[in-house]
Design an enzyme around this catalytic site. Structure first.
Site, PDB file in Angstrom:
ATOM      1  N   ASP A 161       0.852  -1.183   0.000  1.00 11.06           N
ATOM      2  CA  ASP A 161       0.000   0.000   0.000  1.00 11.06           C
ATOM      3  C   ASP A 161       0.892   1.239   0.000  1.00 11.06           C
ATOM      4  OD1 ASP A 161      -2.354  -1.433   0.044  1.00 11.06           O
ATOM      5  OD2 ASP A 161      -2.494  -1.432   2.230  1.00 11.06           O
ATOM      6  N   ASP A 175      -7.121  -1.548  -4.411  1.00 12.33           N
ATOM      7  CA  ASP A 175      -8.209  -1.210  -3.498  1.00 12.33           C
ATOM      8  C   ASP A 175      -9.150  -0.187  -4.129  1.00 12.33           C
ATOM      9  OD1 ASP A 175      -7.014  -2.837  -1.584  1.00 12.33           O
ATOM     10  OD2 ASP A 175      -5.880  -1.185  -0.696  1.00 12.33           O
TER      11      ASP A 175
END
Length: 202
Positions: A161, A175
């Site tokens: 991330d 995401d």
């Protein structure tokens, strides 16, 4: 009388038993034509689904490769002051850092989503649904790739991330694709549009 018939013409009177109506005038002809055209339309929507999925997947994969090579173990990069930064982290949980103790379960869920979308694609005739499912598929594949190939091990890998808004969890492009696809599906469902292209009103 014969001369009048020669000038005006004699109307065609179909035989009651032997004459068939011209093609397209029977109620079932157009329906049969639509059914014949339907597979071609369905194939085009499947192509859109996989094209969107491949685009979302490659965008996520390339961005993670750059982040791991250039940003990991480095100071965060400020994009819009304190409002948005790029900060590389490894996330063992679900989207937005939720549920880090259930990595294997989230991996199984992602794999199940991929199988369900692949099966649903056979009945896909709606372009908006193709885009929505393509986003879901690309995002699920992006994070599933991390789960399989990244440390600490197969089906337990931590997802990369790096998008870090202020006062919010850190996430990635996979995401984002999953969330956008989910929102689009909710909108289409409220509007009564089914994946097969039919529209219904409750």
């Amino acid at each position: 009388m014969a001369e009048a018939e020669r000038i005006i013409g004699t109307p065609d009177i179909p035989d009651a038993e032997g004459t068939e109506a011209p093609e397209g005038e029977l109620g079932g002809t157009d329906a049969e034509t639509d059914r014949a055209d339907a597979p071609g339309k369905g194939e085009r929507k499947i192509v859109v689904l996989f094209a969107v999925a491949v685009f979302a997947y490659l965008l996520d994969l390339i961005s993670k490769m750059i982040v791991v090579a250039k940003l990991e173990h480095q100071q965060p990069i400020e994009i819009f002051g304190d409002w948005l930064r790029f900060d590389a982290i490894r996330n063992a949980g679900a989207a937005f850092g939720i549920g880090e103790a259930f990595t294997v379960i989230f991996t199984a869920i992602a794999a199940t989503v991929i199988v369900v979308i692949a099966r649903l694609a056979r009945k896909l005739y709606s372009l908006p649904w193709a885009i929505a499912l393509g986003l879901l598929l690309g995002g699920a594949l992006g994070n599933l790739t991390d789960r399989i190939f990244r440390s600490p091990g197969v089906f337990k890998g931590a997802v990369v991330d790096f998008i870090a808004p202020a006062h919010f969890a850190v996430f990635n492009l996979a995401d984002s694709a999953i969330v956008c696809g989910g929102i689009l599906i909710v909108i289409l469902s409220f509007r009564g549009l089914d994946p097969d292209g039919t529209v219904h009103k409750d």
